[in-house]
Structure formats: structure tokens, C-alpha cells
Scaffold this active site. Structure first.
Site, PDB file in Angstrom:
ATOM      1  N   ASP A  51       0.968  -1.196  -0.137  1.00  0.00           N
ATOM      2  CA  ASP A  51       0.030   0.026  -0.021  1.00  0.00           C
ATOM      3  C   ASP A  51       0.894   1.533  -0.099  1.00  0.00           C
ATOM      4  O   ASP A  51       2.158   1.332   0.187  1.00  0.00           O
ATOM      5  CB  ASP A  51      -1.060   0.068   1.229  1.00  0.00           C
ATOM      6  CG  ASP A  51      -0.089  -0.177   2.425  1.00  0.00           C
ATOM      7  OD1 ASP A  51       1.147   0.125   2.751  1.00  0.00           O
ATOM      8  OD2 ASP A  51      -0.901  -0.888   3.335  1.00  0.00           O
ATOM      9  N   ASP A  53       1.071   5.016   1.437  1.00  0.00           N
ATOM     10  CA  ASP A  53       0.840   6.024   2.503  1.00  0.00           C
ATOM     11  C   ASP A  53       1.465   7.335   2.128  1.00  0.00           C
ATOM     12  O   ASP A  53       2.694   7.431   1.900  1.00  0.00           O
ATOM     13  CB  ASP A  53       1.096   5.874   3.880  1.00  0.00           C
ATOM     14  CG  ASP A  53       0.345   4.316   4.506  1.00  0.00           C
ATOM     15  OD1 ASP A  53      -0.660   4.178   3.974  1.00  0.00           O
ATOM     16  OD2 ASP A  53       1.370   3.305   4.898  1.00  0.00           O
ATOM     17  N   ASP A 125       8.553   3.605  13.577  1.00  0.00           N
ATOM     18  CA  ASP A 125       9.056   2.623  14.561  1.00  0.00           C
ATOM     19  C   ASP A 125      10.683   2.347  14.152  1.00  0.00           C
ATOM     20  O   ASP A 125      11.678   2.754  14.883  1.00  0.00           O
ATOM     21  CB  ASP A 125       8.372   1.385  14.588  1.00  0.00           C
ATOM     22  CG  ASP A 125       7.762   1.017  12.853  1.00  0.00           C
ATOM     23  OD1 ASP A 125       8.243   1.665  12.056  1.00  0.00           O
ATOM     24  OD2 ASP A 125       6.924   0.240  12.862  1.00  0.00           O
TER      25      ASP A 125
HETATM   26  P1  ATP Z   1       3.743  -3.061   5.227  1.00  0.00           P
HETATM   27  O1  ATP Z   1       2.508  -2.295   4.817  1.00  0.00           O
HETATM   28  O2  ATP Z   1       4.678  -3.720   4.373  1.00  0.00           O
HETATM   29  O3  ATP Z   1       2.836  -3.979   6.350  1.00  0.00           O
HETATM   30  P2  ATP Z   1       4.329  -0.650   6.418  1.00  0.00           P
HETATM   31  O4  ATP Z   1       5.741  -0.302   7.155  1.00  0.00           O
HETATM   32  O5  ATP Z   1       3.942   0.216   5.194  1.00  0.00           O
HETATM   33  O6  ATP Z   1       4.574  -2.426   6.375  1.00  0.00           O
HETATM   34  P3  ATP Z   1       2.150  -0.202   7.979  1.00  0.00           P
HETATM   35  O7  ATP Z   1       1.466  -0.620   9.013  1.00  0.00           O
HETATM   36  O8  ATP Z   1       1.493   0.260   6.760  1.00  0.00           O
HETATM   37  O9  ATP Z   1       3.429  -0.795   7.545  1.00  0.00           O
HETATM   38  O10 ATP Z   1       2.550   1.612   8.500  1.00  0.00           O
HETATM   39  C1  ATP Z   1       2.935   2.555   7.736  1.00  0.00           C
HETATM   40  C2  ATP Z   1       4.186   3.262   8.515  1.00  0.00           C
HETATM   41  O11 ATP Z   1       3.700   3.685   9.807  1.00  0.00           O
HETATM   42  C3  ATP Z   1       5.275   2.288   8.901  1.00  0.00           C
HETATM   43  O12 ATP Z   1       6.196   2.323   7.889  1.00  0.00           O
HETATM   44  C4  ATP Z   1       5.857   3.133  10.091  1.00  0.00           C
HETATM   45  O13 ATP Z   1       6.613   4.079   9.527  1.00  0.00           O
HETATM   46  C5  ATP Z   1       4.637   3.666  10.792  1.00  0.00           C
HETATM   47  N1  ATP Z   1       4.090   2.694  11.851  1.00  0.00           N
HETATM   48  C6  ATP Z   1       3.288   1.507  11.431  1.00  0.00           C
HETATM   49  N2  ATP Z   1       2.906   1.085  12.727  1.00  0.00           N
HETATM   50  C7  ATP Z   1       3.687   1.630  13.623  1.00  0.00           C
HETATM   51  C8  ATP Z   1       4.042   1.598  14.987  1.00  0.00           C
HETATM   52  N3  ATP Z   1       3.371   0.446  15.665  1.00  0.00           N
HETATM   53  N4  ATP Z   1       4.678   2.352  15.766  1.00  0.00           N
HETATM   54  C9  ATP Z   1       5.456   3.292  15.186  1.00  0.00           C
HETATM   55  N5  ATP Z   1       5.212   3.608  13.716  1.00  0.00           N
HETATM   56  C10 ATP Z   1       4.347   2.634  13.099  1.00  0.00           C
HETATM   57 MG    MG Z   2       2.185  -0.049   4.389  1.00  0.00          MG
END
Ligand code: ATP
Ligand code: MG
Length: 379
Positions: A51, A53, A125
């Protein structure tokens, strides 16, 4: 804080068209706006992002005004979803500061103070997840060494892992997921604090953990994730009734293969696999007092599922499917000639058959012949 700006021109085809549209509209309205997080990480790694963001300095209400088809969502923090179809939307988040309101336990209860991009970086994170992409300048902006960590495949926490895991224990299973996905190394600090703090995961709400569990295992590296979770003592905070066996291993590898082949997967299948051993043990105990096979099966299934949803909640439709898969096992094992057609017509046949097949190839070799029968008869 002065960031590193690295020129990177991602092929247009790799960028989600809708995400680019959203970014352009916000940019034209005069705000600062970037692609952020997992999509930038994955693009740099040559992977296909799940996805896209968007992060901006525009407030949620201001973003909402720019898009007719958008809605404000979220309680803990407000976000905007720009809708392109019922299932397809782009999430836009306003830069937030790392200032959080925490409960006595250290868990975040409010996290809604808007800030600058510098603030927004710090609340994320891991460094690999804190990269911002400027679509117009074709630049990756890096405040925390994320670019470096991506090339050396290391996962570093932004800030002190002890505190950041205390604030949100879900970050521990995210660390494991990214470690497995990237084939990366956890920083020593992260490694040590997960070993010490794994138990904190038990305090996370079961509803939130359901979503996270699906993300943990519906991917091409599911078995690695499972092994790491076990090694760090996190598995028992999610699935206390589950112990590694060959059936689980084969099922996880099978799920990964199906995903690589673009075949459908359902969380019902993996949950059924994870809990099968516990269900069997419970059934054997109940069967000592309960004559009816059917009632003993139902009761055992119910009890195992009730114990599970105290850790990770499961939607009703999913528990119904798990029970169907379990209940059909003995029917498939018996393969009564009169019941063959009825079983083949059952909408859950395929799942129950896949389950039986994996059992026969792992913990139950005595089922090989009967599995062969069902393979032949359905063709
Ligand atoms: P994927 O979409 O592949 O699962 P992602 O890193 O994009 O991985 P998401 O859950 O979509 O994960 O979250 C988007 C962004 O938001 C992350 O890349 C991170 O920067 C931030 N984020 C998400 N969850 C947390 C958390 N629990 N604590 C701090 N930052 C977070
Ligand atoms: Mg994501």
C-alpha cells in the site's frame, strides 16, 4: 536536524497512480507532501509495495476539503481516506509529533499532536520505515539513517527500543516481520529488548492482534516469521496452545507458495492448523466422558477457540470455518462411499482436503492412501 537527500527516480509504473494523484492535489494546494513508510522502503528494495501511504503538513480537515470522495477516520489519531472505490483508498496522515500521552503502563493512549516532518520521523518505528519520497523532486529524504540500514539490511529502532516497545509492544512483532521479509539483522539493542520484553505483547488488545497476525503469516516468508516469534518468546503471547510441528511448518510453507502463485489464502486455514493439536488433545480428554463423537468434537473446538480469542480475537465467520475444517477431517478419513458426493459438494471441501493432504504429508503418514483417494475422486 539535517536530512540526507538522495536522488532516486522510481519508474512511474511502480508508483500507485492514485497515490500520485493524491500527492499532486495536496501539493498544488500549497502543502508539503510525501509518500512515506513501507512503500518507500519496498521500492528501494525492488519489492512491490502493498500500500502507499501519504504524509503531509496539511491538517486532516484541510485534506478532507480537497477531495470530494474522502472521509475522516480514526479515534486515536485522525486520518483521511481518499476513496477511489469501496476497497481502494489512499491513507493520508498529517505529520504528528512524537509527544504521546501514556498510561501508567507506558502504553500510548493518545497520539494526536500535529507537528513538522522532523517530529513525524521520530514517532515512526524503525529507520527503514521512516523514509519520505518527494514525488516532484524525485528525492528520498532520510533523517535517521534509513537508507544506510536498507543497504546493509539492518533494523534499527528510532529511539530507545526499551521505551518504544513499552509504548507499543506490537512493534516487537513488526520487527520480526521486517527482519524475515528483508532477510535483515535486528540491531543488538532490539534483539536484547525483545528477549526481555516479549511478555508485554500479552497486554495488547486481541482485536488489534488479529490484523497483525494475518500480516505476520500471509506472506512469502511465513515460516521464518514463525520460527523467529518462537525463538523470542513472542509466539506464546499470540498462540499459547501452539507448538511447532511438521504439520505447521508444511502449512506455512504451503501458504507462502500459494501467495507466490497468486492463489487465494484464508486466515481460517492457518488458525485451524495452529490449533489442531490442541483441539485433538482436548477432544481426547472430553471423549473419555462424552460418548457422542460429534458433541465431543464441538465442545473441544469451542474450548480451544475460546482460549485462543483471549489472546488474538477471531471474527465469527472465521471460527465457523475453522470448526468446519476440523469437523470434516474424520468424515474425509472414513471416506464412506455413500458420503463421497455430499462431501465433494460441501463448499468447505477444498479447504478440508488441503488440510488432510498436509496432515498426510507431515504428522499423519497413515492418511496418505485416503488423501490419494480424495485427490483422484475430485478430478
Ligand atoms: P507493510 O505495509 O509492508 O506491512 P509498513 O511499514 O507500510 O509495512 P504499515 O502498518 O502500513 O507498515 O505502517 C505504515 C508506516 O507507519 C510504517 O512504515 C511506520 O513508519 C509507521 N508505523 C506503523 N505502525 C507503527 C507503530 N506501531 N509504531 C510506530 N510507527 C508505526
Ligand atoms: Mg504499509
Amino acid at each position: 536536524m539535517k536530512p540526507i537527500r538522495q536522488n532516486v527516480k522510481f519508474d512511474k509504473k511502480l508508483l500507485d497512480k492514485n497515490a500520485v494523484k493524491v500527492v499532486s492535489t495536496i501539493h498544488k494546494a500549497g502543502y508539503e507532501v510525501y509518500l512515506v513508510g513501507g512503500c518507500v522502503r519496498d521500492l528501494l528494495l525492488g519489492l512491490n509495495p502493498k500500500d502507499f501511504d501519504v504524509a503531509t503538513n496539511a491538517k486532516p480537515e484541510q485534506v478532507h476539503k480537497l477531495f470530494k470522495r474522502s472521509r475522516l477516520i480514526g479515534r486515536r489519531f485522525r486520518l483521511v481516506h481518499v476513496m477511489f472505490s469501496q476497497r481502494n483508498f489512499i491513507e493520508v496522515a498529517t505529520f504528528r509529533s512524537g509527544k504521546v500521552q501514556t498510561a501508567k503502563s507506558g502504553v500510548i493512549v493518545r497520539d494526536n499532536c500535529y507537528g513538522s516532518i522532523e517530529d513525524d520521523v521520530i514517532r515512526r518505528d524503525f529507520s527503514i520505515n521512516a523514509l519520505y519520497y518527494d514525488v516532484f523532486k524525485h528525492q528520498v529524504i532520510d533523517y535517521v539513517g534509513g537508507l544506510n540500514d536498507i543497504s546493509s539490511k539492518e533494523i534499527h529502532m528510532i529511539g530507545d527500543p526499551v521505551l518504544r516497545f513499552e509504548q507499543d509492544p506490537v512493534r516487537m512483532i513488526r520487527a520480526i516481520r521486517f527482519q524475515s521479509k528483508l532477510g535483515a539483522k535486528l540491531s543488538n539493542e532490539i534483539h536484547v529488548s525483545i528477549l526481555n520484553q516479549a511478555h508485554l505483547l500479552s497486554h495488547v488488545s486481541p482485536a488489534r492482534l488479529y490484523e497483525e497476525c494475518v500480516k505476520l503469516f500471509h506472506n512469502e516468508y511465513a515460516f521464518k516469521v514463525f520460527e523467529h516469534l518462537e525463538k523470542y518468546g513472542l509466539l506464546k503471547c499470540l498462540f499459547k496452545q501452539t507448538q511447532k510441528n511438521d504439520f505447521i511448518k508444511k502449512a506455512l510453507l504451503n501458504t507462502s507458495t500459494r501467495i507466490k502463485q497468486n492463489k487465494p489464502v484464508t486466515p481460517a486455514f492457518l488458525f485451524a492448523v495452529f490449533l489442531w493439536q490442541a483441539q485433538n488433545e482436548q477432544f481426547s480428554m472430553i471423549k473419555k466422558q462424552q460418548k457422542s463423537f460429534y458433541l465431543a468434537m464441538s465442545q473441544a473446538s469451542e474450548e480451544v477457540i475460546i482460549a485462543q480469542i483471549q489472546q488474538v480475537s477471531l471474527p465469527k465467520w472465521l471460527t465457523a470455518r475453522i470448526k468446519d475444517i476440523w469437523m470434516m477431517q474424520s468424515k474425509l478419513e472414513k471416506n464412506h462411499p455413500k458420503k463421497v458426493k455430499e462431501l465433494l459438494d460441501n463448499p468447505r471441501f477444498r479447504m478440508a482436503y488441503d488440510f488432510l493432504l498436509l496432515r498426510s504429508k507431515s504428522t499423519n503418514p497413515e492418511l496418505i492412501e485416503v488423501a490419494k483417494f480424495w485427490t483422484k475422486v475430485q478430478n
